[in-house]
Scaffold this active site. Structure first.
Site, PDB file in Angstrom:
ATOM      1  N   GLU A 330      45.740  45.685  37.213  1.00 38.27           N
ATOM      2  CA  GLU A 330      45.450  46.071  35.831  1.00 38.27           C
ATOM      3  C   GLU A 330      46.395  47.148  35.301  1.00 38.27           C
ATOM      4  OE1 GLU A 330      41.286  47.026  35.931  1.00 38.27           O
ATOM      5  OE2 GLU A 330      40.694  44.960  36.379  1.00 38.27           O
ATOM      6  N   GLU A 435      39.536  35.799  38.738  1.00 38.85           N
ATOM      7  CA  GLU A 435      38.204  36.424  38.788  1.00 38.85           C
ATOM      8  C   GLU A 435      37.300  35.818  37.712  1.00 38.85           C
ATOM      9  OE1 GLU A 435      38.432  40.692  38.614  1.00 38.85           O
ATOM     10  OE2 GLU A 435      40.230  40.789  39.867  1.00 38.85           O
TER      11      GLU A 435
END
Length: 582
Positions: A330, A435
């Site tokens: 991220e 995810e």
């Protein structure tokens, strides 16, 4: 629609092509895109779709200049493009955009007949060259709609090569079916012969998918180590997995110099026991809130030393045991390490991971790139720009890269999802949905099915990992089972997809001893029965090969010929079989 923060808002004034409603049932979807900032824009996709560009007021230097000034977040009279929209249609939007000066973000908005402002896409653009936006939105009603653009900087917006192409829901599903047939299936030829090499007609052939094929997995938690029912449920379905938290730095060294890999080691052993392939998640997480207190307090020299130790320990420990690493998690949303160590910190970490283990694919792993068009941080154009920066760092050009899309959805904008993946695909590296989950809502099952089918069908997507790890006290967002490991509705939805995407086949050989069939890529346990021969079983690699020959043995042989690579393999709810062999 969220209010777009910015100083000026500019809208497109363009004329709707008279009577140009294209019969989209004959129009294939165009997966092409461009990630370069080019001097001249390309021609519009679909010939413009339901739009046809004409010269309009505001023409400047041969380009349409969007110079309508407004501080309103809604289109003013004469500044929005009016379009006729159809009920239950996805609209694919593409357009080339640039700014008159500087750099900034440009958002495209499609206002549907229900009055909803839908962000159809957003890009990072600049002056002097054209950037392509691909995206779209969905209309659930018939009626008038609007298209307009807005930016967050003081600059004029120019557009060229705009297209808006409608596809009914059935047509959209047809695109998926065509892509699945092309990308996930193949025509195979199986020849059955006897001991004398002559073809055996009318032989019954049964194919059960047991391995390889399209990677589909799920996250797992440490509870799986102590719960046989959890282990059984998981292993019966998934051949790929990610440890949800157990490899993360805060799980293995919460207190400085007190490393503990016992849990992650046991989970890796369990995966190996079931022939489950693992993704490594993650080496570092760029979110400051996810750092331990002791890491945040370190000075630059001490932080570098701690990071070098962490990187070496985790990568060497699981070298050969993971196929991917989420390297700096991220780092489009967050910048803890680059804020501390400089703009090249991420690139240096990629380089150092590859030095220790060159085999895994190294991923940028990010959320909201395909699921949230209103989040400016991880836009597809910014994602590929960051990846380019990492690749161009000295020594990094030839590393193995991957694009990791976390895919945490609320209500998915499916046309935006597809258009964004089209853009990312131009980086020419493997794309994984890493995810996948959908927030609980009344349409959760429907939304999950749509997201999964869209990912499975897209030519650029090479694997999907769900984020439905079980927790006794509640799952992260999406639970597949209750606490007794009985399926919930989303679990049934995944089982349905697994069954569909791992389907085998039964059939008879023709007069030439040949069975030709279109089947999903993969390895298959093949069982062949014929009244004149003993039952024969073997594993066929139909993932990399399109032809196979099976030689039957004489009926006089007392023991059947068995050559099974996977004699007891479960996969995707297929019952464990030995294909009739014992």
């Amino acid at each position: 629609m969220k209010v777009f923060t910015g100083k000026l808002v500019f809208f497109l004034a363009i004329i709707l092509f008279e009577g140009c409603l294209v019969r989209s049932q004959s129009v294939p979807y165009d997966y092409s895109a461009n990630i370069e900032c080019v001097k001249e824009p390309e021609k519009p996709l679909y010939g413009g779709g339901i739009l046809k560009e004409t010269e309009a007021k505001g023409y400047a230097s041969g380009k349409k200049l969007l110079s309508e000034n407004s501080k309103s977040a809604a289109p003013v009279k004469g500044s929005a493009l009016k379009v006729d929209l159809k009920k239950d249609h996805h609209y694919a939007l593409s357009v080339w955009l640039q700014l008159s000066k500087g750099e900034g973000d440009i958002r495209a908005v499609l206002v549907t007949p229900d009055g909803k402002f839908n962000t159809a896409g957003m890009i990072a653009a600049k002056c002097g060259c054209w950037t392509m936006l691909k995206g779209g939105a969905t209309s659930y009603d018939d009626g008038k709609g609007d298209i307009f653009f807005e930016t967050n900087v003081t600059a004029e917006v120019m557009a060229e090569g705009m297209a808006l192409q409608p596809f009914s829901f059935d047509e959209w599903k047809g695109h998926r079916a065509e892509s699945v047939k092309k990308e996930r299936m193949k025509k195979v030829k199986i020849t059955v012969v006897g001991p004398d090499g002559k073809p055996v007609p009318e032989a019954d052939v049964s194919l059960e998918r047991v391995g390889k094929g399209f990677p589909l997995g799920n996250a797992m938690t440490k509870e799986i180590l102590d719960m046989p029912e959890y282990e059984k449920w998981f292993a019966a379905r998934f051949r790929y997995a990610t440890l949800e938290n157990e490899m993360k730095w805060y799980s293995t060294e919460f207190h400085q110099n007190e490393e503990d890999y016992k849990v992650s080691d046991k989970m890796v052993e369990l995966a190996e026991k079931h022939n489950i392939t693992l993704r490594g998640h993650n080496v570092f997480w760029d979110d400051q809130d996810k750092q331990m207190d002791w890491v945040e307090k370190l000075g630059v020299p001490e932080l570098k030393e701690a990071m070098a130790k962490r990187l070496k320990d985790i990568v060497t420990r699981y070298a050969g045991k993971v196929i991917h690493w989420d390297v700096v998690n991220e780092n489009l949303h967050f910048n803890f390490f680059e804020g501390k160590l400089g703009k090249d910190a991420s690139a240096e970490i990629f380089r150092d991971v590859a030095k220790l283990d060159s085999k895994p694919i190294l991923f940028m792993n990010e959320f909201n790139t395909i699921e949230e068009p209103n989040d400016a941080a991880p836009l597809p154009t910014k994602y590929v720009a960051k990846l380019k920066q990492i690749r161009e760092f000295p020594g990094n050009a030839d590393l193995k890269y991957g694009i990791g899309l976390e895919s945490h959805f609320a209500a998915p904008n499916i046309p935006y999802m597809r258009g964004s993946i089209d853009t990312l695909a131009q980086a020419k590296v493997p794309i994984w949905l890493t995810e996948v989950d959908v927030k609980p809502c009344k349409n959760q099952v429907e939304y999950l099915d749509e997201v999964m089918r869209e990912g499975f069908a897209h030519p650029a997507v090479k694997g999907i990992v769900l984020w439905g790890a079980w927790h006794a006290k509640g799952c992260y967002v999406m639970c597949f089972t209750d606490n007794s490991f009985k399926n919930l509705p989303v679990g049934d939805a995944i089982d349905k997809l697994l069954k569909e995407w791992t389907a085998g086949h039964t059939g008879k050989t023709d007069s030439k001893g040949v069975l030709e069939v279109e089947i999903f890529h993969g390895e298959y346990n093949a069982t062949v029965k014929h009244k004149e021969f003993k039952e024969n079983c073997m594993t066929l690699d139909l993932d990399s090969k399109a032809e196979a020959k099976i030689e039957l043995r004489s009926n006089k042989v007392l023991t059947p010929w068995v050559e099974l690579k996977y004699p007891n393999r479960h996969l995707g709810l297929h019952r464990s079989q030995e294909s009739g062999c014992s």
